[in-house]
Design an enzyme around this catalytic site. Structure first.
Site, PDB file in Angstrom:
ATOM      1  N   HIS B 153       0.850  -1.202   0.000  1.00 33.52           N
ATOM      2  CA  HIS B 153       0.000   0.000   0.000  1.00 33.52           C
ATOM      3  C   HIS B 153       0.876   1.239   0.000  1.00 33.52           C
ATOM      4  O   HIS B 153       2.099   1.151   0.172  1.00 33.52           O
ATOM      5  CB  HIS B 153      -0.926   0.017   1.221  1.00 33.52           C
ATOM      6  N   HIS B 199      -5.761  -1.995   4.772  1.00 30.51           N
ATOM      7  CA  HIS B 199      -5.685  -0.842   3.864  1.00 30.51           C
ATOM      8  C   HIS B 199      -4.936  -1.208   2.600  1.00 30.51           C
ATOM      9  O   HIS B 199      -3.940  -1.933   2.623  1.00 30.51           O
ATOM     10  CB  HIS B 199      -5.086   0.396   4.531  1.00 30.51           C
ATOM     11  N   HIS B 214       4.765   7.295   2.377  1.00 28.26           N
ATOM     12  CA  HIS B 214       5.561   6.079   2.228  1.00 28.26           C
ATOM     13  C   HIS B 214       4.931   5.067   1.276  1.00 28.26           C
ATOM     14  O   HIS B 214       3.737   5.096   1.017  1.00 28.26           O
ATOM     15  CB  HIS B 214       5.823   5.410   3.584  1.00 28.26           C
ATOM     16  N   TYR B 255       9.927   1.790   9.834  1.00 27.26           N
ATOM     17  CA  TYR B 255      10.023   2.804   8.779  1.00 27.26           C
ATOM     18  C   TYR B 255      11.466   3.223   8.572  1.00 27.26           C
ATOM     19  O   TYR B 255      12.208   3.397   9.538  1.00 27.26           O
ATOM     20  CB  TYR B 255       9.219   4.054   9.156  1.00 27.26           C
ATOM     21  N   GLU B 265       8.152   1.495   4.272  1.00 22.33           N
ATOM     22  CA  GLU B 265       7.752   0.704   5.440  1.00 22.33           C
ATOM     23  C   GLU B 265       7.860  -0.767   5.065  1.00 22.33           C
ATOM     24  O   GLU B 265       7.549  -1.138   3.925  1.00 22.33           O
ATOM     25  CB  GLU B 265       6.292   1.004   5.820  1.00 22.33           C
TER      26      GLU B 265
END
Lengths: 109, 307
Positions: B153, B199, B214, B255, B265
């Protein structure tokens, strides 16, 4: 002592930067916080400083944060400059966008 | 997937130095270079992905994200989604097949947060890297670094979240899985899904348009996240924060930054989503805990350092 001396005129902090080391990395290794630390890759513009005195080499930096005319004025990113002599630097205010904190997204515990 | 949008397909990221970037995404993240084009762009994929690429790197003098694309189930769905976007008042641009090598035509559009997205239906199917599709072994030998499993994502920062929500939910068929609401009830973060994942894309409110927070890559286990942290130290890679856990999505995460300052990430775990799930809400007063569940305090860098 080996390395180059860096004086941050805004905060009065002094530190030594080794040959081939970026100003930001030298500062971070000594635990100092006199320049804001962002991505450390020349991309985010967070560690912008102005070099008042001294010579340095530059790595690649985002043109958005450091256009060519800024480099001429010594406005560069601390993560991407490598001293060739002792340096005197000062902090540059963060751009409007970075300062526009969303009041709703402050750090809260 | 109710409108035929299936999953994240690819993301094109701008880098300041191609050689450094390729080394980062292959040696450290463990992605596989699959092609290059005459514009100098480099194509990469993670080993479990069945299509030819999911990450495209483009050298530029300003880092950030050019666009993120979603794959839709077929050409018919692509045509319908294109009509729906136009009808909704979104301006669409046609990107011809082969503009990205071995990728079919793409429908490109910008949302009010200032970010560019694409839909496409076809891309060369190369299968999982290093594995047969018949009697496959558990994993391929020869993977590098973090051995990223898939591009998962992106998180974008920008304004006009409500308008962005309308396009993703009402036109493209995404669901709101999680949100952050301020005391007045305004949504300042939205985590949207077209799948069972918590997500497939997320947005956080920010005044400046079009900022990239990110790109995220999936790992299998917490042990893999710790190993990723070890590799970040071994390679002296710029770290942001972690390993830790998010409150939002409950994923376990770390991260760090690519050599041009784009944030990456890698994460594992996290919640799942079905279409009958109601959105999970975090209150803005608890944002520290929502983002970093253990520290319960945000680091300033997470909110303001963007490309």
């Amino acid at each position: 002592m080996a390395g180059f001396h860096v004086l941050n005129r805004t905060t009065g902090d002094r530190f030594t930067c080794q040959d081939g080391q970026s100003v930001l990395k030298a500062m971070e290794q000594l635990g100092l916080k006199c320049v804001p630390v962002g991505c450390r890759g020349g991309g985010c513009g967070y560690c912008k400083i102005r070099v008042l005195e001294g010579e340095f080499e530059c790595g690649k930096m985002s043109k958005v944060h450091v256009p060519p005319e800024a480099v001429e004025k010594g406005e560069v990113l601390a993560c991407r400059i490598y001293p060739l002599t002792d340096l005197t630097i000062e902090c540059v205010p963060l751009p409007e966008a970075a300062l526009a904190k969303q009041t709703t997204t402050k750090s809260l515990r | 997937m109710k409108k035929g949008v299936m999953r994240p397909g690819h993301v094109q990221i701008r880098v300041l130095d191609m050689d450094e970037a390729v080394k980062h995404y292959t040696d450290l993240l463990g992605m596989i270079e699959t092609d290059r084009d005459d514009q100098g762009r480099v194509y990469l994929k993670a080993w479990t992905e069945v299509d030819k690429f999911s990450l495209v790197l483009r050298e530029a003098d300003e880092p950030g994200c050019d666009f993120m694309a979603f794959k839709v189930v077929n050409e018919e769905a692509l045509n319908q989604l294109e009509r729906d976007l136009v009808e909704y008042g979104v301006e669409v641009e046609q990107v011809p097949a082969e503009e990205l090598k071995d990728c079919g035509r793409r429908v490109r559009f910008q949302v009010p947060s200032g970010h560019t997205f694409e839909l496409f239906a076809d891309k060369q199917y190369t299968g999982k890297w290093g594995l047969s599709s018949v009697n496959p072994e558990a994993w391929p030998r020869g993977l590098q670094g973090m051995k990223a499993v898939r591009f998962d994502h992106c998180l974008f920062y920008g304004p006009e979240l409500a308008a962005v929500y309308d396009i993703f939910v009402n036109v493209l068929g995404f669901h709101l899985a999680e949100q952050v609401l301020d005391p007045e009830g305004t949504r300042i973060a939205q985590f949207l899904t077209v799948s069972m994942k918590e997500h497939d894309i997320a947005f956080i409110h920010h005044e400046e348009k079009g900022k990239f927070h990110h790109a995220s890559f999936f790992l299998e286990t917490w042990e893999d996240v710790l190993r990723a942290a070890d590799l970040i130290s071994m390679t002296d890679t710029s770290i942001d924060i972690g390993p830790t856990r998010h409150g939002l999505t409950h994923g376990k995460t770390i991260y760090f930054f690519d050599p041009s300052g784009n944030r990456n990430e890698v994460f594992c775990g996290g919640d799942y989503f079905y279409p009958d799930h109601k959105p999970v809400t975090w209150q803005a007063e608890q944002l520290g805990k929502a983002i970093f569940y253990h520290d319960r305090v945000l680091n300033e860098r997470f909110l303001t350092v963007l490309t």
